[in-house]
Design a protein around this motif. Structure first.
Motif, PDB file in Angstrom:
ATOM      1  N   LEU A   8      -2.145  23.070 -12.130  1.00 47.73           N
ATOM      2  CA  LEU A   8      -1.076  22.777 -11.181  1.00 47.73           C
ATOM      3  C   LEU A   8      -0.094  23.936 -11.161  1.00 47.73           C
ATOM      4  CD1 LEU A   8       0.620  19.612 -10.151  1.00 47.73           C
ATOM      5  CD2 LEU A   8       2.127  21.343 -11.111  1.00 47.73           C
ATOM      6  N   LYS A  40      -1.731  18.550  -3.125  1.00 43.87           N
ATOM      7  CA  LYS A  40      -0.288  18.700  -3.027  1.00 43.87           C
ATOM      8  C   LYS A  40       0.397  17.514  -3.671  1.00 43.87           C
ATOM      9  CE  LYS A  40       3.787  20.138  -1.723  1.00 43.87           C
ATOM     10  NZ  LYS A  40       4.404  21.379  -2.247  1.00 43.87           N
ATOM     11  N   ASN A  41       1.358  17.799  -4.543  1.00 46.39           N
ATOM     12  CA  ASN A  41       2.140  16.722  -5.138  1.00 46.39           C
ATOM     13  C   ASN A  41       3.177  16.202  -4.153  1.00 46.39           C
ATOM     14  OD1 ASN A  41       3.205  15.220  -7.631  1.00 46.39           O
ATOM     15  ND2 ASN A  41       5.030  16.227  -6.855  1.00 46.39           N
ATOM     16  N   ASN A  61      -2.751  14.728  -0.579  1.00 48.08           N
ATOM     17  CA  ASN A  61      -1.499  14.474  -1.282  1.00 48.08           C
ATOM     18  C   ASN A  61      -1.726  13.422  -2.360  1.00 48.08           C
ATOM     19  OD1 ASN A  61      -0.929  14.928   1.778  1.00 48.08           O
ATOM     20  ND2 ASN A  61       0.925  15.632   0.744  1.00 48.08           N
ATOM     21  N   ASP A  63       0.703  11.177  -5.249  1.00 48.87           N
ATOM     22  CA  ASP A  63       2.115  10.868  -5.421  1.00 48.87           C
ATOM     23  C   ASP A  63       2.278   9.771  -6.466  1.00 48.87           C
ATOM     24  OD1 ASP A  63       4.769   9.751  -5.010  1.00 48.87           O
ATOM     25  OD2 ASP A  63       4.819  10.863  -3.131  1.00 48.87           O
ATOM     26  N   THR A  64       2.863  10.118  -7.613  1.00 49.36           N
ATOM     27  CA  THR A  64       2.954   9.151  -8.705  1.00 49.36           C
ATOM     28  C   THR A  64       4.023   8.091  -8.463  1.00 49.36           C
ATOM     29  OG1 THR A  64       4.480  10.572  -9.960  1.00 49.36           O
ATOM     30  CG2 THR A  64       2.108  10.787 -10.417  1.00 49.36           C
ATOM     31  N   ALA A  88      -3.799  22.802  -7.673  1.00 50.35           N
ATOM     32  CA  ALA A  88      -2.817  21.876  -7.111  1.00 50.35           C
ATOM     33  C   ALA A  88      -1.471  22.572  -6.996  1.00 50.35           C
ATOM     34  CB  ALA A  88      -2.699  20.637  -7.987  1.00 50.35           C
ATOM     35  N   GLY A  90       2.707  21.994  -6.855  1.00 50.95           N
ATOM     36  CA  GLY A  90       3.823  21.101  -7.130  1.00 50.95           C
ATOM     37  C   GLY A  90       4.795  21.048  -5.965  1.00 50.95           C
ATOM     38  N   SER A 108       6.245  16.656 -10.168  1.00 51.71           N
ATOM     39  CA  SER A 108       5.003  17.398 -10.387  1.00 51.71           C
ATOM     40  C   SER A 108       4.509  17.254 -11.815  1.00 51.71           C
ATOM     41  CB  SER A 108       5.222  18.878 -10.060  1.00 51.71           C
ATOM     42  OG  SER A 108       5.682  19.042  -8.738  1.00 51.71           O
ATOM     43  N   LEU A 111       2.229  14.312 -12.257  1.00 49.86           N
ATOM     44  CA  LEU A 111       0.873  14.501 -11.745  1.00 49.86           C
ATOM     45  C   LEU A 111       0.044  15.339 -12.714  1.00 49.86           C
ATOM     46  CD1 LEU A 111      -0.722  13.718  -9.159  1.00 49.86           C
ATOM     47  CD2 LEU A 111      -0.285  16.047  -8.344  1.00 49.86           C
TER      48      LEU A 111
END
Length: 441
Positions: A8, A40-41, A61, A63-64, A88, A90, A108, A111
């Motif tokens: 990342l 992408k985060n 994408n 997304d946490t 990836a 951030g 980020s 992730l």
């Protein structure tokens, strides 16, 4: 599937050069013959399109905050199938997210921790030298869940400047994977809202090749590949969609005015057996009448308001469609479904008039952030009571609207649970909101 190795690319703050380094690495490794995928985060429509152009494969994408772990695993498993290496990207600073429980902030770092990706830290060293090591050390120690594999220096002024920065980093044992000199030619262009889309970038392929050549000459690609770690969690994937398809045949507005659709939605809808039928409002095309639902996504209708107002076949087609079938608009689509849209010059253009709202880009108000929506009535996004997580990003403001609750689309709160009241509109089979849906919760 065999889990690909991944990294990342992140930075201590926005504007450090993450996208430049990410795209350069992606393109350079793809040119070497590696099967590269981008991720992408967080919420972002722009960067995944550039990733796809750089790698030749779709990006997604993750997304946490907005997505459950199983949802992210399902999206990643589908998107990364056949990949050898994941680069990836951030968002904002490495640890920047919303306030919340560890691992669910959208940062980020969350992730990277979830998928086991080491971090390549991009350091903008303009304005300091040995002190850059203190920034890198703080990033390395703040969160024990993640590993900083090394740094890529950006905005290096001279060989002497680089030596001074590397001296500080050597004191903390931080590997330097590469260094990029100051070069305005490496910056991607910006325009309306600070966002330029991949398909609008002149000579995109040449720009990406130039980035790749610069990164290949300035960064140790072998060291980057060696630092990557196997992607964790893909075995936990469930066959589920973040947002189930709104219909079997989906008429999707798709052109320069309507282009913001998350790749994970389209991939999941197709995997579920839905057919996506694009049409162009700017070309005065109506939604195909044999579709089950019409979806007008976000984009830049304010830049094309005059053409949309004059697109009589498009307008008549959507109105006819809406008499018997659902029509939904997100952000720019919502503005188009309203009564009028005022452009940046203050000129009001009549829109479809299907929703009781008027919007203006002349009266700007910046709206940005996660949103959690609870649907007030059944519709293409789910039944009443369904909770959706998404975000808003727009400058347009509402200058007139029907405030009646019975005409509202959803109750809305922000990421911390602050009540934002009712939002959007729903009239008959037509619904719309500034809210971009990411996943169900």
């Amino acid at each position: 599937m065999t889990a690909p190795r991944g990294l990342l690319v992140a930075a201590p703050r926005s504007g450090s050069g993450k996208t430049t380094v990410t795209l350069g690495l992606q393109r350079a490794l793809a040119r070497r013959g590696h099967a590269v995928r981008g991720v992408k985060n967080g919420p972002d429509y722009i960067d995944p399109a550039f990733h796809a152009a750089a790698t030749g494969a779709p990006s997604v994408n993750l997304d946490t905050f907005a997505m459950a772990d199983a949802t992210m695993a399902a999206i990643a498993a589908r998107a990364l199938d056949g990949a050898e290496i994941v680069i990836a990207e951030g968002s904002m600073g490495l640890f920047d997210g919303v306030r919340g429980e560890t691992g669910r902030t959208g940062a980020s770092a969350d992730l990277a921790a979830l998928f086991g990706w080491p971090v390549v830290l991009v350091l903008d060293v303009s304005g300091h030298a040995q002190s850059a090591a203190a920034v890198a050390l703080g990033c390395a120690r703040l969160d024990p869940r993640i590993t900083i594999a090394g740094v890529v220096l950006n905005q290096v002024a001279s060989p002497r400047h680089r030596r001074l920065v590397e001296d500080g980093l050597a004191r903390i044992g931080m590997p330097v994977l590469g260094a990029l000199a100051r070069d305005a030619g490496l910056v991607l262009p910006e325009r309306h809202l600070g966002l330029v889309q991949a398909h609008e970038t002149a000579d995109l392929e040449a720009r990406l090749d130039a980035l790749a050549e610069t990164v290949a000459a300035s960064v140790d690609l072998d060291a980057v590949l060696a630092a990557a770690a196997p992607t964790r969690g893909l075995a936990d994937a469930e066959d589920r969609a973040a947002l189930p398809p709104p219909g079997q045949r989906i008429a999707l507005g798709r052109d320069a005015a309507f282009s913001f659709v998350y790749p994970h939605h389209l991939a999941a809808w197709r995997a579920a057996g839905a057919e996506i039928v694009p049409f162009s409002p700017l070309a005065d095309e109506p939604p195909p009448a044999d579709c089950d639902v019409c979806w007008l996504p976000g984009g830049y209708p304010e830049l094309h308001a005059g053409r949309l107002a004059a697109a009589t076949r498009f307008q008549a087609g959507v109105r006819a469609f809406a008499r018997t079938k659902p029509v939904h608009g997100e952000c720019g689509g919502y503005m188009t479904l309203g009564r009028a849209l005022t452009d940046a010059d203050g000129v009001a253009h009549p829109m479809l008039g299907l929703l009781p709202v008027e919007t203006s880009f002349a009266k700007r108000r910046f709206n940005l952030g996660y949103r959690v929506a609870t649907l007030l009535r059944d519709g293409p996004l789910g039944r009443a009571g369904t909770r959706l997580v998404g975000h808003e990003f727009h400058y347009a403001s509402i200058v007139a609207r029907d405030e009646a609750r019975e005409a509202a689309f959803a109750d809305m709160v922000d990421a911390e649970g602050t009540d934002l009241g009712a939002a959007g509109h729903r009239v008959g089979a037509v619904s719309g909101t500034f809210f971009h849906a990411i996943a169900r919760r």
